[in-house]
Design an enzyme around this catalytic site. Structure first.
Site, short mmCIF file in Angstrom:
data_model
loop_
_atom_site.label_atom_id
_atom_site.label_comp_id
_atom_site.label_asym_id
_atom_site.label_seq_id
_atom_site.Cartn_x
_atom_site.Cartn_y
_atom_site.Cartn_z
N GLU A 19 0.85 -1.21 0.00
CA GLU A 19 0.00 0.00 0.00
C GLU A 19 0.88 1.25 0.00
O GLU A 19 1.82 1.35 0.79
CB GLU A 19 -0.91 -0.03 1.23
CG GLU A 19 -1.83 1.16 1.29
CD GLU A 19 -2.93 1.01 2.35
OE1 GLU A 19 -3.54 -0.06 2.45
OE2 GLU A 19 -3.14 1.99 3.08
N HIS A 147 -13.71 -2.86 14.37
CA HIS A 147 -13.58 -1.44 14.02
C HIS A 147 -13.90 -0.60 15.25
O HIS A 147 -14.75 -0.96 16.06
CB HIS A 147 -14.56 -1.12 12.87
CG HIS A 147 -14.47 0.29 12.39
ND1 HIS A 147 -15.37 1.26 12.78
CD2 HIS A 147 -13.59 0.90 11.55
CE1 HIS A 147 -15.04 2.41 12.20
NE2 HIS A 147 -13.97 2.22 11.44
P1 FAD Z 1 -17.61 0.26 7.00
O1 FAD Z 1 -17.46 -1.13 6.52
O2 FAD Z 1 -18.74 1.06 6.45
O3 FAD Z 1 -17.71 0.21 8.59
C1 FAD Z 1 -17.61 1.39 9.36
C2 FAD Z 1 -18.25 1.14 10.72
O4 FAD Z 1 -19.66 1.07 10.56
C3 FAD Z 1 -17.85 -0.18 11.37
O5 FAD Z 1 -17.84 0.02 12.76
C4 FAD Z 1 -18.98 -1.13 10.96
O6 FAD Z 1 -19.12 -2.20 11.89
C5 FAD Z 1 -20.17 -0.18 11.01
N1 FAD Z 1 -21.26 -0.53 10.07
C6 FAD Z 1 -21.14 -0.98 8.81
N2 FAD Z 1 -22.37 -1.16 8.26
C7 FAD Z 1 -23.28 -0.77 9.21
C8 FAD Z 1 -24.70 -0.71 9.28
N3 FAD Z 1 -25.45 -1.07 8.23
N4 FAD Z 1 -25.28 -0.27 10.42
C9 FAD Z 1 -24.54 0.10 11.50
N5 FAD Z 1 -23.17 0.05 11.50
C10 FAD Z 1 -22.56 -0.38 10.37
N6 FAD Z 1 -9.38 5.48 4.93
C11 FAD Z 1 -9.24 6.47 4.00
O7 FAD Z 1 -9.72 7.58 4.22
N7 FAD Z 1 -8.54 6.25 2.85
C12 FAD Z 1 -7.99 5.05 2.54
O8 FAD Z 1 -7.38 4.89 1.49
C13 FAD Z 1 -8.11 4.00 3.49
N8 FAD Z 1 -7.57 2.78 3.26
C14 FAD Z 1 -7.76 1.77 4.15
C15 FAD Z 1 -7.23 0.50 3.86
C16 FAD Z 1 -7.41 -0.56 4.73
C17 FAD Z 1 -6.84 -1.90 4.39
C18 FAD Z 1 -8.12 -0.35 5.96
C19 FAD Z 1 -8.29 -1.47 6.94
C20 FAD Z 1 -8.64 0.91 6.26
C21 FAD Z 1 -8.47 1.97 5.36
N9 FAD Z 1 -8.99 3.25 5.61
C22 FAD Z 1 -8.84 4.25 4.70
C23 FAD Z 1 -9.67 3.53 6.89
C24 FAD Z 1 -11.19 3.30 6.80
O9 FAD Z 1 -11.76 4.17 5.86
C25 FAD Z 1 -11.76 3.56 8.21
O10 FAD Z 1 -11.35 2.56 9.10
C26 FAD Z 1 -13.27 3.76 8.27
O11 FAD Z 1 -13.56 4.25 9.59
C27 FAD Z 1 -14.09 2.51 8.06
O12 FAD Z 1 -14.10 2.14 6.76
P2 FAD Z 1 -14.82 0.77 6.31
O13 FAD Z 1 -14.76 0.71 4.84
O14 FAD Z 1 -14.29 -0.39 7.06
O15 FAD Z 1 -16.32 1.11 6.78
#
Ligand code: FAD
Length: 282
Positions: A19, A147
């Protein structure tokens, strides 16, 4: 190539992905680091989405990696920085440039009051949209310790399942330092019926300030010896970097011994530590 094929057909196991982030000091600095890392034949280079780089800048980096360095590339895309139209436009650009993969994320809400787009609330909605509007192969994020906003690790895994049923093919994990947390996570994923490949997030420690910030932000557990060493080398950058390499090598060796599908290195745009780790484990 689709993500699931990269993981199922790879001759190098575990699959190595790297990454990088859009550099602030011009693209040449990133090219130089990637030139060093290229010799390890990474299966994939992922490019983060940051508030300091527009989709156009990220796209330039993506094309550079794909067309000049001839590496498979996976840009990250977040809900918070992209409305529906932005996503539609961006995935068209990716497809026109024969990019096959994308990492779909929610992103973090800015703490400085900057406005965000709320058309996609959670990452599963973005995954669903990308899946129904393109042929892109989609990766998603996973959290071995849950998370930070999740009620529990089990509710987080349930939400992860929604991302997979919407079209997510591979899970890329948050960095972690305690392998037992990762192994427990894999057990929980299996119990939940999740069978897609999981790439373990490895971050070589480079600086005290950066690592303590990450640990606190994401509430990451640290083994006792790790905590002691980073305190001891707080003002000794060279020893900190060497410790970071040694720790990550041990961590990777134990993960490999347990059959991890992939190792996803948070390179921090610095080839030195990641290349030393790869020298020891490949
Ligand atoms: P989600 O999957 O949407 O989850 C977010 C939170 O909401 C979790 O607590 C989940 O349990 C909860 N949730 C999900 N669906 C629901 C629902 N329907 N109802 C209630 N709660 C729900 N950030 C950046 O800004 N740029 C990047 O390039 C970036 N790259 C990353 C790469 C990796 C490998 C990882 C692990 C993280 C990265 N992040 C990045 C950070 C990430 O954007 C954050 O951790 C963000 O807070 C959560 O993203 P997510 O896609 O996991 O969210």
């Amino acid at each position: 190539m689709k993500l699931k094929d990269i993981y199922s057909k790879s001759k190098i196991n575990p699959v190595i992905s790297l990454e990088v982030f859009p550099p602030k000091d011009g693209l040449d600095s990133l090219d130089a680091e990637l030139e060093i890392l290229k010799k390890y034949n990474p299966a994939l280079i992922s490019v983060t989405s940051t508030s300091s780089a527009t989709n156009a800048v990220q796209s330039e980096i993506v094309q550079n990696i794909k067309n000049k360095m001839h590496l498979t590339v996976m840009p990250h895309l977040t809900c918070v920085r992209n409305c529906r139209q932005d996503v539609e436009d961006y995935i068209k650009i990716l497809q026109n440039n024969s990019v096959d993969c994308i990492l779909a994320l929610r992103g973090d809400y800015p703490t400085d009051g900057t406005q965000v787009c709320c058309e996609f609330k959670y990452a599963n909605e973005l995954v669903e949209f990308i899946n129904s509007h393109s042929d892109l192969s989609i990766g998603v994020a996973g959290y071995p310790e849950g998370h930070i906003e999740a009620e529990s690790i089990l509710s987080d895994i349930n939400n992860l399942k929604n991302k997979l049923s919407a079209g997510g093919e591979v899970i890329y994990t948050q960095l972690f330092f305690d392998n037992s947390k990762f192994f427990r996570y894999i057990e929980l994923l299996e119990k939940s019926g999740i069978s897609v490949p999981v790439a373990a997030g490895i971050m070589p420690v480079i600086s005290y300030k950066q690592i303590t910030r990450m640990i606190n932000l994401a509430n990451i557990s640290v083994p006792k010896n790790f905590a002691e060493k980073i305190e001891a080398y707080k003002d000794d950058k060279k020893s900190m970097v060497e410790f970071g390499i040694e720790f990550a090598v041990n961590q990777c060796q134990s993960l490999i011994a347990c059959g991890v599908d992939g190792l996803h290195f948070y390179t921090l745009n610095k080839a030195y530590s990641t290349s030393k780790i790869l020298d020891s484990i490949i």
